[in-house]
Design an enzyme around this catalytic site. Sequence first.
Site, mmCIF file in Angstrom:
data_model
loop_
_atom_site.group_PDB
_atom_site.id
_atom_site.type_symbol
_atom_site.label_atom_id
_atom_site.label_comp_id
_atom_site.label_asym_id
_atom_site.label_seq_id
_atom_site.Cartn_x
_atom_site.Cartn_y
_atom_site.Cartn_z
ATOM 1 N N VAL A 117 72.497 17.919 26.464
ATOM 2 C CA VAL A 117 71.195 18.488 26.789
ATOM 3 C C VAL A 117 70.818 18.862 28.319
ATOM 4 C CG1 VAL A 117 68.700 18.869 26.308
ATOM 5 C CG2 VAL A 117 70.208 17.702 24.613
ATOM 6 N N VAL A 119 69.004 21.811 31.505
ATOM 7 C CA VAL A 119 68.614 22.973 31.702
ATOM 8 C C VAL A 119 68.730 23.172 33.138
ATOM 9 C CG1 VAL A 119 66.353 24.161 31.766
ATOM 10 C CG2 VAL A 119 66.790 22.476 29.881
ATOM 11 N N ARG A 125 60.543 24.443 32.864
ATOM 12 C CA ARG A 125 59.436 24.722 32.831
ATOM 13 C C ARG A 125 59.230 26.240 32.288
ATOM 14 N NH1 ARG A 125 59.681 21.236 37.042
ATOM 15 N NH2 ARG A 125 58.966 19.146 36.766
ATOM 16 N N ARG A 126 60.043 26.679 31.361
ATOM 17 C CA ARG A 126 59.982 27.748 30.975
ATOM 18 C C ARG A 126 59.993 27.872 29.348
ATOM 19 N NH1 ARG A 126 63.023 31.815 35.390
ATOM 20 N NH2 ARG A 126 62.432 30.882 36.918
ATOM 21 N N ILE A 128 62.326 26.648 27.509
ATOM 22 C CA ILE A 128 63.706 26.760 27.027
ATOM 23 C C ILE A 128 64.046 25.384 25.979
ATOM 24 C CG2 ILE A 128 66.375 26.836 27.505
ATOM 25 C CD1 ILE A 128 65.567 28.307 30.182
ATOM 26 N N LEU A 129 64.161 24.284 26.691
ATOM 27 C CA LEU A 129 64.181 23.169 25.849
ATOM 28 C C LEU A 129 63.416 23.040 24.600
ATOM 29 C CD1 LEU A 129 65.716 20.422 25.241
ATOM 30 C CD2 LEU A 129 64.008 19.190 26.876
ATOM 31 N N ARG A 130 62.148 23.275 24.592
ATOM 32 C CA ARG A 130 61.418 23.342 23.556
ATOM 33 C C ARG A 130 61.847 24.241 22.319
ATOM 34 N NH1 ARG A 130 57.031 21.077 21.318
ATOM 35 N NH2 ARG A 130 56.536 19.881 23.361
ATOM 36 N N SER A 153 69.337 10.229 28.895
ATOM 37 C CA SER A 153 69.623 10.065 30.324
ATOM 38 C C SER A 153 68.257 10.048 30.897
ATOM 39 C CB SER A 153 70.352 11.285 30.984
ATOM 40 O OG SER A 153 71.706 11.514 30.303
ATOM 41 N N TYR A 158 61.777 12.946 25.716
ATOM 42 C CA TYR A 158 61.713 13.194 24.233
ATOM 43 C C TYR A 158 60.786 12.717 23.315
ATOM 44 C CZ TYR A 158 66.399 14.658 25.703
ATOM 45 O OH TYR A 158 67.513 15.524 26.436
ATOM 46 N N PHE A 447 76.111 9.085 23.495
ATOM 47 C CA PHE A 447 76.522 10.354 22.887
ATOM 48 C C PHE A 447 75.564 11.436 23.705
ATOM 49 C CE2 PHE A 447 73.896 8.661 19.645
ATOM 50 C CZ PHE A 447 72.933 9.647 19.292
#
Length: 447
Positions: A117, A119, A125-126, A128-130, A153, A158, A447
């Site tokens: 994962v 970004v 803060r746009r 994308i991850l969500r 990391s 999370y 992982f």
Amino acid sequence: MITERPATHRNPRSFPYTLRTFPTRLVDGEVPDEVLNWTHAVALGFYGPAPTDADIKKFVLSEQVDGRMVTGAYLTDAGSPAGAWGPEYPVATYAYHRKDVNVGGGTLLPVHQITAVTVRPSHRRRGILRAMMSSDLAQVKAAGIPMAALTASEATIYGRFGFGVATHKCKIEVATNGGLEFIVPMSADHGTVEVADAAVVRDLHNEIFTRVHATTFGSIGRQDMYRLLISGQGGYEHTEPVRNVRAALHYGQDGSVDGYVTYTVDESLTPATAIVKDLLAVTGEAYLALWKFLGSLDLIERVSWDSAPVQDPLEWAIAGKRRYQRKGMEDHLWLRILDVPAALAAKAYTVDGTVTVHVGDPLGHASGIFRIEVVEGTATVTRCPEDGSVEADLAMGVSELSSLYLGAVSARTLEAAGRLREVRQGSIVTFDALFSSSLVAHSMADF
């Protein structure tokens, strides 16, 4: 059997990115361009060396064994300035493969393992991850997989997606000058330990890990790359074999291999130190015998390991307990329950009882009121109506339930931390009795 998802094009909400998911595998013996570009984006996110095409091919050969699927977020409504990476490189990455997790009582529960994962800093803060996480978890829930997992990391990201810390690991240092003396000498004298080429461990790894995984509460499946990493045969940072990785095998009474250790030696440290890369033992006797071997290494006065279990038999086996020092402990495996009835019914219980829990979930997958009734160690989990006719005994979020699942923390502690509310007095005692275990969960895979 899990059916591989086909490549998809998703745009879960109005923002200038398209999410594309595709398998990491060779096509006609070569790595597709989209996989090459995605892998370069991952290396950028984790500050790894820029991989060559040959490096990436080696990665893909291993990743396709696990059926790894990857997602990239691609900028679609703006051009790239001259000299910058073009729109064919994802600005964010995400990947998964599927294995299982040992939830006790001999049960290996299917689990969705999330990894890679990233970004890009210029696109944070746009949302994308969500978008990637929400889309993926919704599809996992629909596919009937009851649990997702990751190793983080960064530990602050999370929880908002419903993940909770489920296991911890310790960094230890053991003083071995003069050798290790055991309180019960015979405890470390079962079988024999012999030196072997590290490449032998690469070939033995899958069989030994399968046996250890089946009996280790909290263990989660390892990806194919692990057998290369722990034997020094290559990995994401160094694709060429590392020459200073050494190995030793433990042979049981029947002459078969039932454990191994791989390690490197750093004589530049003070004192000279053997650094354990991996240690797997099917039996407690094999575990102590391998440590006795490590303690016998000439000119080495210390052994360090950054993945030791929280509850380590070695600490209680050696005569000089102060030789064993914990230098740190950190979260390791994070779990995310998606299907409460399936997950809770699968785990092992040692006492009987009944408790009703209200679970909140910001993404909606695990929300509801659930009655947990354990009879003779087996749980029946029933979803209750939310019309006010049933009052829960406890109220918590899915992140908290996920941490409680393998016993990483008690409900009493979470209540004191302000993360759990007792509705009916005395229900915390009931819950903790149900979810307690004489074993401390230990995961053995990053992982």
